[in-house]
Design a protein around this motif. Structure first.
Motif, PDB file in Angstrom:
ATOM      1  N   ASN A 247       0.842  -1.198   0.000  1.00 22.58           N
ATOM      2  CA  ASN A 247       0.000   0.000   0.000  1.00 22.58           C
ATOM      3  C   ASN A 247       0.882   1.254   0.000  1.00 22.58           C
ATOM      4  O   ASN A 247       0.932   2.007   0.975  1.00 22.58           O
ATOM      5  N   THR A 248       1.569   1.472  -1.109  1.00 25.34           N
ATOM      6  CA  THR A 248       2.496   2.598  -1.220  1.00 25.34           C
ATOM      7  C   THR A 248       1.773   3.929  -1.396  1.00 25.34           C
ATOM      8  O   THR A 248       2.412   4.982  -1.391  1.00 25.34           O
TER       9      THR A 248
ATOM     10  N   ASN B  56      -7.254   5.509 -11.104  1.00 27.05           N
ATOM     11  CA  ASN B  56      -7.933   4.234 -11.388  1.00 27.05           C
ATOM     12  C   ASN B  56      -7.863   3.284 -10.190  1.00 27.05           C
ATOM     13  O   ASN B  56      -7.357   2.172 -10.290  1.00 27.05           O
ATOM     14  N   PHE B  57      -8.404   3.743  -9.072  1.00 26.79           N
ATOM     15  CA  PHE B  57      -8.515   2.916  -7.872  1.00 26.79           C
ATOM     16  C   PHE B  57      -9.670   1.942  -8.121  1.00 26.79           C
ATOM     17  O   PHE B  57     -10.812   2.353  -8.299  1.00 26.79           O
ATOM     18  N   THR B  58      -9.351   0.667  -8.184  1.00 27.76           N
ATOM     19  CA  THR B  58     -10.324  -0.357  -8.563  1.00 27.76           C
ATOM     20  C   THR B  58     -10.448  -1.400  -7.465  1.00 27.76           C
ATOM     21  O   THR B  58      -9.442  -1.864  -6.933  1.00 27.76           O
TER      22      THR B  58
ATOM     23  N   TYR C 280      -7.690  -4.596  -4.134  1.00 29.39           N
ATOM     24  CA  TYR C 280      -7.666  -3.156  -4.374  1.00 29.39           C
ATOM     25  C   TYR C 280      -6.456  -2.831  -5.240  1.00 29.39           C
ATOM     26  O   TYR C 280      -5.320  -3.102  -4.846  1.00 29.39           O
ATOM     27  N   PHE C 281      -6.730  -2.256  -6.396  1.00 28.68           N
ATOM     28  CA  PHE C 281      -5.681  -1.930  -7.363  1.00 28.68           C
ATOM     29  C   PHE C 281      -5.616  -0.429  -7.576  1.00 28.68           C
ATOM     30  O   PHE C 281      -6.642   0.259  -7.555  1.00 28.68           O
TER      31      PHE C 281
ATOM     32  N   HIS D  61      -5.279  -6.230  -0.143  1.00 25.00           N
ATOM     33  CA  HIS D  61      -6.094  -7.439  -0.291  1.00 25.00           C
ATOM     34  C   HIS D  61      -6.698  -7.735   1.074  1.00 25.00           C
ATOM     35  O   HIS D  61      -5.970  -7.876   2.057  1.00 25.00           O
ATOM     36  N   ASN D  62      -8.033  -7.776   1.123  1.00 26.46           N
ATOM     37  CA  ASN D  62      -8.738  -8.100   2.362  1.00 26.46           C
ATOM     38  C   ASN D  62      -9.620  -9.321   2.140  1.00 26.46           C
ATOM     39  O   ASN D  62      -9.965  -9.645   1.004  1.00 26.46           O
TER      40      ASN D  62
END
Length: 183
Positions: free
Chosen positions: A26-27, A101-103, A163-164, A172-173
């Motif tokens: 999570n940079t 583009n937060f997906t 989460y990309f 990743h949850n």
């Protein structure tokens, strides 16, 4: 190791056994601050959690607690199957880099059967901002036999949330669901 891209997670045939990225992926310093699930027809809140401002961020937890902090369990009860759509409202902050583009790709399974795959995109977040995003889930049609199996087998319904930012997996949850009657 397989590169974890949106196309890769869309191709998965079952729940992942492990997390597909470390916490330090999570940079963009995306922090979830508040989360609420509600029935879109009645407006009734089904679940709500807000992060305590004094709470330690996941990155600062001891490694043995980081994976547990990425898991959640829900108990919705059997009446959940009567709902048509639910809204999931997420309030989150981002760090000092723009997020393009937060997906979210979310894959729901009962045992190894894919119930539904959802995908939502937030086009842009300005640096150092707090954002609220509500995504709408259409509840899939589930036949009566499978519905009863899901009710009878708490926490056998699971989801992976990926989460990309662009094509980079940053979070990743995992979640588990209980549809058994409330006591």
């Amino acid at each position: 190791m397989q590169q974890v891209t949106p196309a890769y997670v869309r191709s998965l045939n079952g729940i992942t056994q492990d997390f597909l990225c470390p916490v330090n992926a999570n940079t963009y310093n995306i922090q979830f601050l508040k989360f609420r699930i509600r029935d879109m027809d009645s407006g009734q809140t089904l679940f709500e959690v807000e992060r305590d401002q004094d709470e330690e961020s996941i990155e600062n937890l001891p490694p043995e607690y980081q994976d547990e902090a990425r898991r959640i369990k829900y108990h919705f009860g059997p009446q959940f199957f009567e709902l048509k759509t639910v809204g999931a409202q997420l309030t989150f902050s981002v760090g000092d880099k723009p997020v393009k583009n937060f997906t979210i790709i979310e894959r729901h399974y009962f045992r190894e059967h894919l119930l539904r795959s959802y995908e939502f995109q937030f086009p842009f977040c300005i640096p150092n901002s707090t954002n609220t995003w509500e995504h709408i889930y259409t509840i899939p049609e589930i036949d009566e036999a499978m519905r009863q199996e899901m009710i009878n087998n708490p926490f056998q319904t699971k989801s992976d949330s990926f989460y990309f930012v662009g094509d980079q997996l940053v979070m990743h949850n995992k979640a588990e669901y209980d549809y058994s009657p409330f006591d």
